[in-house]
Design a protein around this motif. Sequence first.
Motif, PDB file in Angstrom:
ATOM      1  N   VAL A 176      -1.463  10.581   1.744  1.00  0.00           N
ATOM      2  CA  VAL A 176      -0.916   9.691   0.724  1.00  0.00           C
ATOM      3  C   VAL A 176      -0.100  10.514  -0.263  1.00  0.00           C
ATOM      4  O   VAL A 176      -0.583  11.527  -0.781  1.00  0.00           O
ATOM      5  CB  VAL A 176      -2.039   8.944  -0.022  1.00  0.00           C
ATOM      6  CG1 VAL A 176      -1.467   8.085  -1.138  1.00  0.00           C
ATOM      7  CG2 VAL A 176      -2.844   8.093   0.947  1.00  0.00           C
ATOM      8  N   THR A 282       1.570   7.369   4.194  1.00  0.00           N
ATOM      9  CA  THR A 282       2.114   6.256   3.423  1.00  0.00           C
ATOM     10  C   THR A 282       2.350   6.700   1.988  1.00  0.00           C
ATOM     11  O   THR A 282       1.700   7.633   1.498  1.00  0.00           O
ATOM     12  CB  THR A 282       1.153   5.048   3.440  1.00  0.00           C
ATOM     13  OG1 THR A 282       1.725   3.977   2.705  1.00  0.00           O
ATOM     14  CG2 THR A 282      -0.188   5.405   2.820  1.00  0.00           C
ATOM     15  N   PRO A 285      -0.429   3.369  -0.832  1.00  0.00           N
ATOM     16  CA  PRO A 285      -1.833   3.149  -0.445  1.00  0.00           C
ATOM     17  C   PRO A 285      -2.429   1.909  -1.105  1.00  0.00           C
ATOM     18  O   PRO A 285      -3.443   1.389  -0.640  1.00  0.00           O
ATOM     19  CB  PRO A 285      -2.524   4.426  -0.930  1.00  0.00           C
ATOM     20  CG  PRO A 285      -1.668   4.908  -2.061  1.00  0.00           C
ATOM     21  CD  PRO A 285      -0.269   4.554  -1.687  1.00  0.00           C
ATOM     22  N   ASP A 303      -4.678  13.215  -0.805  1.00  0.00           N
ATOM     23  CA  ASP A 303      -3.627  12.903  -1.778  1.00  0.00           C
ATOM     24  C   ASP A 303      -2.663  14.090  -1.873  1.00  0.00           C
ATOM     25  O   ASP A 303      -3.067  15.209  -2.187  1.00  0.00           O
ATOM     26  CB  ASP A 303      -4.249  12.609  -3.142  1.00  0.00           C
ATOM     27  CG  ASP A 303      -3.221  12.100  -4.140  1.00  0.00           C
ATOM     28  OD1 ASP A 303      -2.115  11.737  -3.707  1.00  0.00           O
ATOM     29  OD2 ASP A 303      -3.527  12.077  -5.353  1.00  0.00           O
TER      30      ASP A 303
END
Length: 394
Positions: A176, A282, A285, A303
């Motif tokens: 992410v 992505t 999220p 992250d």
Amino acid sequence: MSELRDKIISLEEKNAKLMEEIHSIEREKRSLGSEVYNTNKELKRLRTELDAFRSPPLIIGTLRDILPNDRVVVKSSTGPDFIVSVSKYIEKSALIPGSRVSMNKQSLAVMEILPAPLDPVVTGAEIIEKPDISYDDVGGLRTQMMELREAVEDPLLRPELYKKVGIEPPKGVLLVGPPGTGKTLMAKAVANATKATFIRLVGSELVQKYIGEGARLVRELFDLAKEKAPSIIFIDELDSIGAKRLDGSTSGDREVQRTLMQLLSELDGFTPTGNIKIIGATNRPDILDEALLRPGRFDRIIDIGLPDIEGRNEIFRIHTSYMNIDGHIDIRMLSAMTEGASGAEIKSICTEAGMLAIRDGRDRVTTSDFDKAKVKVMESEKNKISKPPALMFA
């Protein structure tokens, strides 16, 4: 005596000429034999081709069940199921329910096992047998790389560690972060370290027009991964098929949801310690469906934010190591000047600085080139964010 000697010499000369003629005839014989062999070979090929043209067309079917006495249940492409015999040239171990088979048009006997079809969308995905990106090419993401290696590299290379401890590794990993922070780079680096085939597909390519097509593509994607195992499936822009399901959805939304449900089914279908790993990426999220993020699917969420000054310093060192730069350039100062820049933007700054040096006819990049490149790249990114979208008129 002289007459006898002359006669002997004459006979020897005749004998030598005859031997030469014999050798010549033998060479011609070998040459003709080779031509006859090639002619027979070509004749055999033409006869085989002619027989293939004369042979009746075969019907494609699907193997449903295996019965005793070399008989099977097949579903033909025309619709109904049939109980038919199997050619003696097919090994019994190759008969697997669900396989595609070709059947004789008259007797419907199974003639051969056909390979599973793969959609061009799947076969056209970015498939790299071994990416050339290593861990040394990834800068500013040490903690994130450690977490990714624990979830992907260790289960592929050292699965016995998890068995000894008595736990299962994560099935899937979700990266992410904003665009350009190195998500794809990280996935390629771990594929390189594990010597796994890297299969990259953008999530939007799994969204198809007709009902069931997206789900079929997901199945074929995982079939391709099994065929090329050990492999890593990297689905970029996962939010395009993994968005939250809503009640008031259109027919198009429902087709996307079918694709999502097939992906969830595939995630539940393989073992965490197997030789297939899935990585998603992505930058949204917040809109992902909760079913994707529950334990047992994308277990580990990593992250990946914008790099800090230490990370930018490391990224600058990686990209400038290939460049012919002036010795007075302060990499630390460049890192401080580019606060808020992503890894992709830093690479773009280095490329732009090199192009400025080429424009001036120099083979060495200076601090001034980096200053101008920084202004150009960073201002360009700001304008993209602040500039409102242009209105389109018919």
